[in-house]
Design an enzyme around this catalytic site. Structure first.
Site: not given
Length: 370
Positions: A43, A126, A144
């Site tokens: 990520e 996020y 996102d």
């Protein structure tokens, strides 16, 4: 789908989207694991970076640093080299900081809850939501760019997607649609939809599994969503850099500070041209200011262009040959003299890397051995 959607609309949307995702999702390396560390690394790498770009970096990184402890033990230059070319190097610094902190305080394990993840270096909403939901089944919605685009079209939402103040707005929408029974899969499904179907320029509406819910499609208005605020003009700067070569054809490289832009990278001395200054004059001035070395008649070997996040440059690279006597004037800066054949072993900014073919050609033309 009008906002707020009905319970029946939400249920149908969730079921249809998850079924589509299970049948069509891409086989990505980080989707083959539930290891929180691996998911976290992926990520971080995927922030503002294309999936196709990330895959080889991720696989090489995980082979070299397979767990939190190995990342915490990593040597700075080797770690930086593993990230070279991926960009946004602050991400790497925060990975290392977090690995060190968790190795010392939490048995080298990531916390499972959103808030504790959020407090770690470099982990914002996020990444905290993604890791929490995918690795730990946390009921946190991910937002996102892909998700914002999908939501803007679903609800014909006029909130600009490219301003930070709209994040909470879209988070409320995403949270409403999130399947609490399968939050990790639901988050990935919505992101996959934005990446593969509901794309920016030419969305594949005919192949969209939830087109029945899309207000923009029903009103023939997909081209107007998402709404974006106009971008600011990106500044452009002419830059000059020097490959300083001694009598043995060794190259002088200097190290950037550990803070600021491109921290810890090796580079060729140089900087921006001032006013109407020529590239050659800027090269001579910058070299003296940075290193204390006086050079004359630098030889230009190439010009490249490179775009950073907030500005663009046109960089001219010059060969500057100096004598052993002049070398004694070098300032006490962090530097190395290395054979040109060893340049590939160190981490350089992407703009410097673009010049390497021209630099190799120059050394070959001058019969300089690596």
């Amino acid at each position: 789908m009008h906002f707020p959607p009905s319970e029946n609309e939400i249920s149908t949307f969730r079921t249809t989207l998850l079924q589509w995702y299970q049948n069509t999702k891409r086989d990505l390396p980080w989707r083959r694991t539930r290891d929180p560390y691996a998911i976290w690394v992926s990520e971080v790498m995927l922030q503002q970076t294309r999936v196709d770009t990330v895959i080889p970096y991720y696989e090489a990184f995980m082979e070299k640093y397979p767990d939190m402890a190995s990342l915490a033990r990593s040597e700075p230059e080797a770690l930086l080299k593993s990230w070279e070319g991926l960009g946004y190097y602050k991400r790497l610094q925060n990975l290392k900081k977090t690995a060190l902190f968790l190795t010392e305080t939490n048995d080298a394990r990531l916390p499972s809850d959103f808030q504790s993840l959020r407090e770690l270096p470099g982990i914002g909403d996020y990444i905290a939501a993604a890791v929490s939901s995918i690795a730990f089944h946390g009921k946190e919605a991910v937002v996102d760019g892909n998700v914002k685009r999908v939501l803007a079209r679903l609800f014909t939402d006029p909130a600009p997607v490219n301003i930070s103040s709209s994040h909470r707005h879209f988070l409320r929408h995403a949270s409403l649609l999130l399947d609490p029974e399968q939050p990790g899969e639901a988050n990935q499904a919505l992101m996959e939809l934005g990446a593969m179907v509901c794309t920016p320029a030419r969305p594949s509406c005919d192949g969209c599994p939830v087109s029945f819910s899309c207000e923009a499609l029903h009103t023939d208005n997909t081209r107007n969503y998402p709404v974006r605020q106009p971008k600011k003009i990106i500044p452009f700067y002419p830059v000059a850099c020097a490959v300083i070569v001694n009598e043995r054809f060794d190259i002088l490289i200097t190290k950037r500070p550990e803070t600021g832009m491109l921290p810890g990278f090796w580079e060729f001395p140089g900087g921006r041209c001032e006013g109407k200054e020529s590239g050659m004059d800027a090269c001579i001035r910058e070299v003296f200011e940075e290193t204390g070395l006086k050079i004359e008649k630098p030889e230009k070997i190439c010009t490249i262009r490179h775009a950073y996040t907030h500005f663009r440059i046109e960089m001219s690279l010059f060969i500057c040959r100096i004598t052993e006597k002049e070398r004694q004037n070098l300032k006490p800066i962090e530097h190395r003299w290395i054979p040109h054949g060893e340049l590939d072993t160190l981490a350089f900014p992407a703009a410097n890397r673009k010049c390497m073919p021209a630099l190799s050609a120059w050394f070959q033309a001058h019969n300089a051995s690596p």
